[in-house]
Design a protein around this motif. Structure first.
Motif, PDB file in Angstrom:
ATOM      1  N   ALA A  20      44.513  50.070  38.843  1.00  0.00           N
ATOM      2  CA  ALA A  20      44.075  51.444  39.115  1.00  0.00           C
ATOM      3  C   ALA A  20      44.437  52.366  37.949  1.00  0.00           C
ATOM      4  O   ALA A  20      43.610  53.176  37.509  1.00  0.00           O
ATOM      5  N   GLU A  21      45.645  52.255  37.449  1.00  0.00           N
ATOM      6  CA  GLU A  21      46.080  53.080  36.328  1.00  0.00           C
ATOM      7  C   GLU A  21      45.236  52.793  35.081  1.00  0.00           C
ATOM      8  O   GLU A  21      44.821  53.708  34.362  1.00  0.00           O
ATOM      9  N   SER A  22      44.957  51.510  34.844  1.00  0.00           N
ATOM     10  CA  SER A  22      44.183  51.129  33.667  1.00  0.00           C
ATOM     11  C   SER A  22      42.732  51.583  33.767  1.00  0.00           C
ATOM     12  O   SER A  22      42.159  52.088  32.792  1.00  0.00           O
ATOM     13  N   VAL A  23      42.110  51.429  34.947  1.00  0.00           N
ATOM     14  CA  VAL A  23      40.734  51.894  35.131  1.00  0.00           C
ATOM     15  C   VAL A  23      40.665  53.398  34.884  1.00  0.00           C
ATOM     16  O   VAL A  23      39.784  53.885  34.173  1.00  0.00           O
ATOM     17  N   TYR A  26      40.887  54.104  31.053  1.00  0.00           N
ATOM     18  CA  TYR A  26      39.662  53.807  30.303  1.00  0.00           C
ATOM     19  C   TYR A  26      38.510  54.720  30.703  1.00  0.00           C
ATOM     20  O   TYR A  26      37.674  55.064  29.868  1.00  0.00           O
ATOM     21  N   GLU A  27      38.486  55.153  31.961  1.00  0.00           N
ATOM     22  CA  GLU A  27      37.480  56.150  32.356  1.00  0.00           C
ATOM     23  C   GLU A  27      37.712  57.453  31.602  1.00  0.00           C
ATOM     24  O   GLU A  27      36.759  58.112  31.176  1.00  0.00           O
ATOM     25  N   ARG A  28      38.968  57.801  31.428  1.00  0.00           N
ATOM     26  CA  ARG A  28      39.297  59.028  30.695  1.00  0.00           C
ATOM     27  C   ARG A  28      38.903  58.918  29.224  1.00  0.00           C
ATOM     28  O   ARG A  28      38.651  59.916  28.563  1.00  0.00           O
ATOM     29  N   GLY A  37      36.692  47.534  39.772  1.00  0.00           N
ATOM     30  CA  GLY A  37      37.148  48.896  40.019  1.00  0.00           C
ATOM     31  C   GLY A  37      38.647  48.940  40.209  1.00  0.00           C
ATOM     32  O   GLY A  37      39.344  47.947  39.982  1.00  0.00           O
ATOM     33  N   PRO A  38      39.178  50.086  40.638  1.00  0.00           N
ATOM     34  CA  PRO A  38      40.626  50.287  40.705  1.00  0.00           C
ATOM     35  C   PRO A  38      41.382  49.296  41.592  1.00  0.00           C
ATOM     36  O   PRO A  38      42.564  49.066  41.378  1.00  0.00           O
ATOM     37  N   HIS A  39      40.715  48.705  42.574  1.00  0.00           N
ATOM     38  CA  HIS A  39      41.413  47.804  43.504  1.00  0.00           C
ATOM     39  C   HIS A  39      40.989  46.349  43.337  1.00  0.00           C
ATOM     40  O   HIS A  39      41.380  45.499  44.137  1.00  0.00           O
ATOM     41  N   ALA A  40      40.218  46.052  42.316  1.00  0.00           N
ATOM     42  CA  ALA A  40      39.740  44.688  42.063  1.00  0.00           C
ATOM     43  C   ALA A  40      40.709  43.953  41.128  1.00  0.00           C
ATOM     44  O   ALA A  40      41.412  44.582  40.339  1.00  0.00           O
ATOM     45  N   PRO A  41      40.740  42.630  41.181  1.00  0.00           N
ATOM     46  CA  PRO A  41      41.587  41.880  40.243  1.00  0.00           C
ATOM     47  C   PRO A  41      40.974  41.770  38.855  1.00  0.00           C
ATOM     48  O   PRO A  41      41.642  41.383  37.904  1.00  0.00           O
ATOM     49  N   PHE A  42      39.680  42.109  38.733  1.00  0.00           N
ATOM     50  CA  PHE A  42      38.978  42.031  37.453  1.00  0.00           C
ATOM     51  C   PHE A  42      37.962  43.162  37.408  1.00  0.00           C
ATOM     52  O   PHE A  42      37.224  43.378  38.369  1.00  0.00           O
ATOM     53  N   ILE A  51      32.274  46.541  25.470  1.00  0.00           N
ATOM     54  CA  ILE A  51      32.750  46.165  26.792  1.00  0.00           C
ATOM     55  C   ILE A  51      34.230  45.822  26.694  1.00  0.00           C
ATOM     56  O   ILE A  51      34.647  45.090  25.798  1.00  0.00           O
ATOM     57  N   ILE A  52      34.999  46.386  27.605  1.00  0.00           N
ATOM     58  CA  ILE A  52      36.399  45.992  27.776  1.00  0.00           C
ATOM     59  C   ILE A  52      36.554  45.533  29.211  1.00  0.00           C
ATOM     60  O   ILE A  52      36.231  46.262  30.147  1.00  0.00           O
ATOM     61  N   ASN A  53      37.011  44.292  29.364  1.00  0.00           N
ATOM     62  CA  ASN A  53      37.326  43.761  30.683  1.00  0.00           C
ATOM     63  C   ASN A  53      38.815  43.943  30.924  1.00  0.00           C
ATOM     64  O   ASN A  53      39.623  43.819  29.993  1.00  0.00           O
ATOM     65  N   LEU A  54      39.167  44.214  32.156  1.00  0.00           N
ATOM     66  CA  LEU A  54      40.564  44.337  32.551  1.00  0.00           C
ATOM     67  C   LEU A  54      40.848  43.271  33.594  1.00  0.00           C
ATOM     68  O   LEU A  54      40.123  43.151  34.576  1.00  0.00           O
ATOM     69  N   ARG A  55      41.908  42.508  33.388  1.00  0.00           N
ATOM     70  CA  ARG A  55      42.304  41.433  34.302  1.00  0.00           C
ATOM     71  C   ARG A  55      43.709  41.732  34.814  1.00  0.00           C
ATOM     72  O   ARG A  55      44.615  41.984  34.022  1.00  0.00           O
ATOM     73  N   GLN A  56      43.866  41.705  36.122  1.00  0.00           N
ATOM     74  CA  GLN A  56      45.193  41.932  36.701  1.00  0.00           C
ATOM     75  C   GLN A  56      46.125  40.819  36.237  1.00  0.00           C
ATOM     76  O   GLN A  56      45.868  39.642  36.480  1.00  0.00           O
TER      77      GLN A  56
END
Length: 122
Positions: A20-23, A26-28, A37-42, A51-56
């Motif tokens: 959530a903090e990372s999403v 990057y939105e900012r 999204g903020p509650h997804a693992p990816f 494109i930047i992917n975020l992985r928990q």
């Protein structure tokens, strides 16, 4: 001439402690969530052609992990080429986000992913 080609880096994937903090971060910066999204693992964040992917990150992992995604043409032929070179990539598979891909870990455990866009009709 091979039946495959590497076109360009498609995305970079980062391990994050708090999705959530990372999403939000990057939105900012101006990126938009296009998957997850903020509650997804990816999550996939997009801006322009970047494109930047975020992985928990797994608990206690020390946040050490990276993936480079290379856009390719002919992922199945590339997979066969890698196997012929004595390497052990994962078998190609179709992903829900519209790519067919295979991947292999480098000697440090970072992942190199080879991804081909699927046709909209597949």
């Amino acid at each position: 001439m091979p039946d495959w080609s590497i076109d360009h880096i498609s995305a970079v994937t980062l391990a994050v402690r708090d999705m959530a903090e990372s999403v939000e971060f990057y939105e900012r910066l101006g990126l938009q969530v296009v998957y997850g999204g903020p509650h997804a693992p990816f999550s996939t964040m997009h801006t322009g052609q970047s494109i930047i992917n975020l992985r928990q990150a797994p608990e206690g992992s020390g946040n050490r992990w990276a993936r480079v995604i290379l856009r390719v043409q002919g992922v199945d032929a590339l997979y066969q080429h890698l196997r012929a070179q004595g390497l052990q990539p994962s078998p190609p598979k179709n992903a829900a986000w519209g790519e067919r891909y295979c991947e292999i870990s480098d000697p440090d455990g970072d992942v190199i992913s080879f991804a081909e866009l699927l046709d909209a009709g597949q």
